[in-house]
Motif scaffolding. Sequence first.
Motif, PDB file in Angstrom:
ATOM      1  N   UNK A  32       0.811  -1.101  -0.098  1.00 21.91           N
ATOM      2  CA  UNK A  32      -0.048  -0.076  -0.054  1.00 21.91           C
ATOM      3  C   UNK A  32       0.874   1.191  -0.055  1.00 21.91           C
ATOM      4  N   UNK A  33       0.640   2.206  -0.870  1.00 17.69           N
ATOM      5  CA  UNK A  33       1.278   3.354  -0.790  1.00 17.69           C
ATOM      6  C   UNK A  33       0.493   4.585  -0.672  1.00 17.69           C
ATOM      7  N   UNK A  34       0.589   5.596   0.104  1.00 16.13           N
ATOM      8  CA  UNK A  34      -0.002   6.598   0.334  1.00 16.13           C
ATOM      9  C   UNK A  34       0.851   7.946   0.386  1.00 16.13           C
ATOM     10  N   UNK A  35       0.445   8.812  -0.710  1.00 12.31           N
ATOM     11  CA  UNK A  35       1.401   9.905  -1.002  1.00 12.31           C
ATOM     12  C   UNK A  35       0.592  11.167  -1.010  1.00 12.31           C
ATOM     13  N   UNK A  36       1.056  11.914  -0.313  1.00 10.34           N
ATOM     14  CA  UNK A  36       0.177  13.322  -0.153  1.00 10.34           C
ATOM     15  C   UNK A  36       1.051  14.236  -1.096  1.00 10.34           C
ATOM     16  N   UNK A  37       0.460  15.523  -0.807  1.00 10.57           N
ATOM     17  CA  UNK A  37       1.134  16.628  -1.483  1.00 10.57           C
ATOM     18  C   UNK A  37       2.574  16.932  -0.723  1.00 10.57           C
ATOM     19  N   UNK A  38       3.834  17.046  -1.607  1.00  5.54           N
ATOM     20  CA  UNK A  38       4.892  17.285  -0.748  1.00  5.54           C
ATOM     21  C   UNK A  38       5.513  18.566  -0.833  1.00  5.54           C
ATOM     22  N   UNK A  39       4.498  19.395  -0.881  1.00  9.76           N
ATOM     23  CA  UNK A  39       5.089  20.871  -0.622  1.00  9.76           C
ATOM     24  C   UNK A  39       5.601  20.989   0.644  1.00  9.76           C
ATOM     25  N   UNK A  40       6.286  22.214   0.901  1.00  8.11           N
ATOM     26  CA  UNK A  40       6.852  22.416   2.436  1.00  8.11           C
ATOM     27  C   UNK A  40       5.759  22.726   3.061  1.00  8.11           C
ATOM     28  N   UNK A  41       5.921  22.221   4.560  1.00  8.09           N
ATOM     29  CA  UNK A  41       5.187  22.495   5.617  1.00  8.09           C
ATOM     30  C   UNK A  41       5.998  23.107   6.738  1.00  8.09           C
ATOM     31  N   UNK A  42       5.440  23.769   7.648  1.00 12.71           N
ATOM     32  CA  UNK A  42       6.016  23.998   8.746  1.00 12.71           C
ATOM     33  C   UNK A  42       5.992  23.034   9.929  1.00 12.71           C
ATOM     34  N   UNK A  43       7.023  22.880  10.477  1.00 11.97           N
ATOM     35  CA  UNK A  43       7.245  21.816  11.300  1.00 11.97           C
ATOM     36  C   UNK A  43       6.425  21.965  12.685  1.00 11.97           C
ATOM     37  N   UNK A  44       5.509  21.163  13.035  1.00 15.34           N
ATOM     38  CA  UNK A  44       4.816  21.610  14.115  1.00 15.34           C
ATOM     39  C   UNK A  44       5.487  21.616  15.477  1.00 15.34           C
ATOM     40  N   UNK A  45       6.166  20.816  15.726  1.00 19.90           N
ATOM     41  CA  UNK A  45       6.748  20.970  16.952  1.00 19.90           C
ATOM     42  C   UNK A  45       8.609  21.012  16.631  1.00 19.90           C
ATOM     43  N   UNK A  46       9.284  21.471  17.744  1.00 18.18           N
ATOM     44  CA  UNK A  46      10.644  21.596  17.701  1.00 18.18           C
ATOM     45  C   UNK A  46      11.144  20.174  17.535  1.00 18.18           C
ATOM     46  N   UNK A  47      11.917  19.904  16.703  1.00 15.43           N
ATOM     47  CA  UNK A  47      12.243  18.575  16.205  1.00 15.43           C
ATOM     48  C   UNK A  47      13.437  18.159  17.342  1.00 15.43           C
ATOM     49  N   UNK A  48      13.339  17.054  17.680  1.00 15.29           N
ATOM     50  CA  UNK A  48      14.473  16.469  18.729  1.00 15.29           C
ATOM     51  C   UNK A  48      15.808  16.642  18.203  1.00 15.29           C
TER      52      UNK A  48
END
Lengths: 1004, 913
Positions: A459-475
């Motif tokens: 199964x492969x689910x792919x969405x729009x790969x436009x840039x998004x703002x990271x929700x949380x501060x990444x580890x």
Amino acid sequence: MASILKRKRGGVEVLDTPKRAKSVKKENGNSTLKVDGKVDWEKAAEETSKMKELVKVNGENLTNGDAVTAVSEQPQNKNVQKKKNTKGLDAPETDAGKSIEKPSLWKLSESIAGRMSSLEPVFTADEKHLLVTTRTAVLVYTAANSLLTRSIKLHLAESEPNTRIVSFSLSPTAPEIVWVACSDGNVYRVNWMTGEGASYSWKTSSTGCNFMTVAAMESLGRRRDVVFTTEAKGDGWRVTANELTAPDDPIKTAARTIYTSKDRIRYLKTGAAGSVVVAAAGNKIIVGGLRTTEYGVVSNMKYEFRIFETSDTISSLDVKATPRPDGKDVKKSLKRTPIVDLVVGDVRGSIFLHNDLLANLMLAQDGKPGISLTPRKMHWHRQAVNAVKWSRDGNYIISGGNETVLVIWQLDTGSHQYLPHLSSTIQQIVVSPTGSSYAVQLADNSAMILSTAELTPTTNIAGIQASTIAGTQSLESEVERIGEEQWPSRLIQRTPALINPNFPSKLLLAVGQTQEIDPVNPLVTGSPYLQTFDLGTGHNASRQALSRSNVTIINSAPSAHKISEPRVTHMKISHDGKWLATVDEWTPPARDLTHLALDKNNAEEERLSRREIYLKFWEWSDEDNSWQLVSRIDAPHTLSQNSTHPGRVLDLAVDPNSSKFVTVGEDEIVCTWSTRTRKRDGVPVRGSKGQVLRNWYCQHAISLGKQEMAEDIGHIDASVAGAALAFSEDGSVLAAATSSQDGIVHFIEPNSGSIRQSQTGIFQGHLVKMDFLGQDLIVLADQLTLYDLVSNEIRMNFKLNIHLRELSIAQKQEMIHLAADLKSRTFAVSFPIRCKDLTVKKEKSLTYQQSELFIFHQDELQPQLHDILPIFITALLPAADSDGFLLLDTAAEIRTAHKKGSQILTAMAQSTSALLLDDSAEVNGVVVPTDEDEEMEDEDVQLLTPAATEDGNDDEDENDTPVVTAQQLAQVFDIGPAFALPPLEVMFYQVAGLFAGKPMVRDV
Amino acid sequence: MDIHRCRFVHYPPSTINALAFSQSKITDETKTAPPRLAVGRANGDIEIWNPLSGSWLQETIIRGGKDRSIDGLVWTQDPNEEIQGETLIGKSRLFSCGYTTTVTEWDLERGVPKRHASGNHGEIWCLAAQPPLLGPAKEGEWAGQHLIAGCTDGALVLYSTQDDDLQLQKILIRPSSKKAKIISVTFKDRNIVVAGCSDSMIRIFDIRNGALLRSMSLGAGPAGGPKEIIVWTVKTLRDGTIVSGDSTGELRIWSGETYTLKQRIKSHRQDVLSLATSADGSTVITGGMDRRTVVYKQVGKGKSRWAEVSHRRYHKHDVKSMATFESKGMSVVVSGGPDAAPNVLPLSQFGLENQRALPYIPQDSIIQSSSKRRLMMSWWDREILIWRLGKFPKANANSEDEEEDPSRTRKLVAKILLKGESNITSASLSRDGTLLAVATVDDVKLFQLRNKKTEDGLRVSKIEVPSTVSSGARLIQFSPNGKWLCIVRPDSRILAARVVQEEGSFVLHRKLSKLRRIDREAPKIVLLGGLGRYDRTVSKIAFSTDSNVLVVSDLAGYMDSFVLSGEEDLSLDTPDVDEFGSASDSSDSESSSEDEEEIVIAPHKLIFGQQWLRNPSASSIPKLPSAPTIISFRPDSSAKNGHVNRVSPHPTRNNPHPISRALPTSATTPDRLFIMTACSSVFEFNVLSGSLTPWSRRNPSSILPEDFRRNRDHARGCFWNVTSEQARIWLYGVGWLWMFDLNVDFPLPNEATSTALVNGSKSKEIAETPNKKRKHKGGNEISTGAGSAIANGNLELGISRKIQKVAEGGKKQIREDIDINASPFDEMDLDTDAEGPTALERLRRGSSAGEARASGAKASWRTYKYRPILGVVVLGEEEGEAGLEVAIVERPIWEVELPPRYYGDQEWEKDGL
């Protein structure tokens, strides 16, 4: 409720007893619309209009994006400024009273697609469906055909921007229930089979929620779901166990804080039916064991915790708890303690494996000698281990991280198995309930299900790969790594996007490999790929590289710097959909050139001289369904007129009637590009099928600049940073302007390449964008100006808010969008604004940027639509085959803005359940009307009614031949153009399902 | 002080091929000899290291020879005997093999082979010792440990060590036609032998009848590789489980009962070469060709499975050999390979303590200088190199025009290759640079160095030495005035030979002075068992600066001092051939009668009117707590002429040639001897009076700077810089250089906070110590034998030392801290304050102490800039203008040409340098 309140007053431990509350948003009659996300434009219109009012109210209260200094130069506008300054643009209003009352003629649709949250996907118990979440919705995908079955949009309270789903988890007691926790502290109990429950929530905490997990716990013969949440509390964090019951349930909702900590608790897992709780806070691991199962109600639960530190910040963990087998050598005290095997991944790439941790901790604490607590250390990953999981049998662990490699560790032999070259960073891994497949979620907004045996995707689910703002501060930020190049001013890059005129449902986007953008320090991200996204199916159609990319190789240099990729800045398609022109640019990183430079200024010069800027022309090839590169123009423009260094291409325009593209560059030269037959020795070159091949050349080069500019050789003139082009509707006039020539717009006859007319005083300040709408030229600079070419007058002029004008040129160019829709004679502009009510600290982050959208009719000063979007618009473009606009935002969601009553022909992707392919699932879902809490409810709230009768599908009582309406059939077949249809097999079953009477499936 | 920093001495450290501890596990109950580690190297050297509860002192080196190498080392322990109610501890015996057909037993006391045994079989590849018999021996059964040798032709040979002998007992397995080499061999119990072969097989034999009990196949090799797997190493655990490491990089675990494969763990990317197990069988460590050292532990239910705990690359090359040692307070595994440095890894405290690399540079300096002639000599194997070092170019003297080529400031002026097979054990260059003495284990050679007329080089001419001298030496040293040569025989007898100058050339006086050490007779029961007289091996020689006092020290920590009596009178030379002949005879015969009590020194043999006598107060110098690493006389600042006060006796009628019997006194001869021991204690004795010097009384070892005491590397040498204002001694180890000014007292710890401290060393740490029981903390010096404990913040173990328990009691959460990874020392009494400074020291200092410091002189200074220091020598001190001039010779491992590696993973480390 009264009892709870009592307890609240009296009890010490019950701090935030969850209250059953309806979501703040009010229900209006069409609850089913929201439940199954079905789109009925007419009704949705009412829905959204109401919603919009709410937003407006919020907008006035919360956002004071006072962009409004009204400058109305129109004599007929004698309007009084009455409306509060809530907009990025001041719309002059004809009549104060009316303008407020007047409903917008346009509306925004519900969003489709969207960024999958980096949360563990959930397999349903039968593994036939995979659940993922976006910011606000739970999406149910069918594993067999990768199709979206249902999209359950939560009715989130809009009180706080950026409310999002933080955790979701399948109920262990009821396989059709998913518990969903949101960042505002509300917990929803959603039936994923029917979509019920999206509007009810329990408020578990007033301080929000940052993680949740669910365990089925049994005590005194009663088995119930216990929801464990973690949230901030005072200066620390706590873990709370909640039992959330329906209001009419004899058992009251109860909660108990079982642990408090000074560190932020990031992960929470339970094992062995809640008798073991494992949490991670920073570099601390917290292991809790339930003392007794005879607690009766949740508020009497008692845990005993043991805390120890590991070497580094924990980035992932998984726990496997199995009951201790009866054996002679088992100590009495440990008989009840399950075997807890814990695996922990940290930000530096180590994986630690603790066997039988809880028992060993207990023994070691009693001072028993010979207990080795040293975990196994497994080090393969170089960077953070984003996901680590036990296999079902405990013989393997599966891990993944930034290396884009899925690693399977065989624990007994120490050997590894790798699945390399996944398309992006692995964010989450989930092992299916039977262990037969893994679900892997990648950072490029895609998820896949891999079979365990062959490691092939099913199964492969792919969405729009436009840039998004990271929700949380990444580890990752916990580890010091080498810094990459950042934008000097904080901005979100625009996403070059367009609609293929031949296939109006196909959206072309220039995307990059990394999409998450750090909201505080946004990096310059490359976008070397062209993603074709099908709006009709909501699926990724194809992806191809437009410039060099690093997808399958190690993308870091020996110095550990990331290798940067070129960025596609402009993209245009010819009117016939045959030709695609792209501009990509790449600047070598400054650190690579410092050794060449004499001083700092010189270093920048060296950088500029080594830029790579290409104009590429691509031809659509039907044979392999991809764009074929035909011509590549190296450095189409120079830095200045006398320079030889490559210069940026500032705008690209396409002739709406012929195959002709126009560029303008930093050298203030407008080049028109045209195609001609490719010849070798005078003989046309033919392709494999005998067709004549064509290539592209520069037909005219028209200099806009004054000649005296030429004196500044090598001088970098910052003022030329803005330039814009626009073709008139019939292609007869080309408008070109640059920022350096204040207010002058040149009108060029594109065929001859001669400047026909130069008009002054049309704009001021930085030029951002231009477009033609009929005879009007829309110029977006420091004002939004509508200039009538025929009457030679400025018909509209709006001054931008001071905040907008103060933005840097790069910010303006990337964040202000303009699009004109010829069919409806409207144009849309969007501006960045930010929430004003937030603290100063947060304001620095892009997370709290919002977008303000205006849609104007050509002839009306009053905007047709004015709205503030909670998230940021990165692309705005006219819909291809109908009125209206498409909006792409930083949550990778697509919305349409269109006139009420009109219907966009391009069907937006809908879940299969919304298409009512298996409608009786909803029909059977009779929702019990529920009583509301007196304090919370509004009088006019309507109870949930049995859903989905409006389609005439209330044939549930009829046991004989079902009646299949044409509409139903249409919904099977007319969901999009032929290429976007689901597989034939699926459609067959869908049709067969309609005629087969009672659907056999309840599980969709 | 001018410092030449040089790296041109290309001393070649030699690959470690074998490591063996004399015991691998010592419990409190076992009565056994003190433990030692033997390190066998590819150049044939065997180094004996003393673990010294974590101090790791290289005590002696048994030198090898040409084309010799040590490929296998095995210690055995003869069974203890009960004699008259006392336990005679069995002898520790060391055996080696070296890719020949011979097994060699070594005489540790003399540093020479004791006996050889060989048989009609192929070259011996591996060697193993039978485990000692536990419990009472049966009638007629030898309770000791036999040896088993695996040969390249497939033979398995049993050597008997019975009755203090070494004999081929039987050939268990005749070489087969298949000729599968036996690569590794170990005992499962006293009768069952496990042999790993080169044909993918592990074979099990019974040594009683030579029967092949079982063969276990490893199967075919991996695809693409050789078909046959080589079992490089095999060991058995306490419960009989067999573990093997092979050429596929896998650790395999076999059941010891059914001889079937239980588990295989792939943890190396290349061959597993070495394997070690903990005594209790809970830990296995492997080392491989991929440089990894991997630790495995038992995990899971019932502890039946093994799993890799962690791996790391401690070595810079293959890990060829490993050995474990566990005793009270120590638990280590030592590994070695071509990078020549033994690496000590904590075993029970793995992950909680740091590992430690021991130096690959020998403890005794192999570099000497002649300060007068600016010569620097270094030696190894059978080779001596002499350089002349130029002066520093004067900074102000036209540096631009006449800038000297740096390579021209040094010049190799002589290179001497010794004939014969044995390697050099010691060499000495006289201070004036005219004489060079070289000793091997069976010869002593003397060379005269003359300047060449035309060139820069040196002309080297050999000087005949009397045959009595030339029978080999362990140590050799010239006196500072070049008149005496002290020779220490391999059996630690001490001789002094007079150097006579005759018409521009030198000869040795035929008369030799035999110097007898005080007979500190140990009970016979001790001498016969264990390591015997090994600890009386002389390890250091020191002459006083006027050459009138000679001190030798041994590994046990005893000091013996001798004085030169009488007045030199060159006319008194009476070369008597007969006397000389008889003397040489007696020197041989006396070796047998050495045990006799001899209080009066035997017939005076005057050489030029002088003779060496035992220092009358020698016995008042106490035994040192451990072997000294440095003994050196403090030079006198006021260049006293030793002869001034000595009055020659007048000739009388009765005695026409009067002989002065005067002994040098403290007044005439500088006799302050600086001593540093292996446990970092520092003393200074007045040798002639046999007492501690005032400085040493005021400054006991316990108030040395904290940084100095925590140093784990031993001091390897020293040099002095004594003027009228200062008495500086510079001590150096492999990685450090410390200066102490013996005119200045160290600050007392409780003063440390108030006075400005030594070079900014951490005053806090010192301030914590006074008069309190020191608590065990992370980073403290106490450990299980490897490096110090890892601080809590740096643990990479995945679990902290402490856990916190949170339970709900009533309404509050109760938190308590629990130590889980407790150090074994927590229970031990760490009462170290016994040596803390007392009021006595303060009293001794009186009021003068403060003044010295007030004058601004520093008591100490340090640097860690130079490493690894091969040696530091003094140059050109005669000129005495700009103070001292020294050359620091470094030998970094990355400049050493290591053999090429088969597996070049992660080679960038080398490129980066």
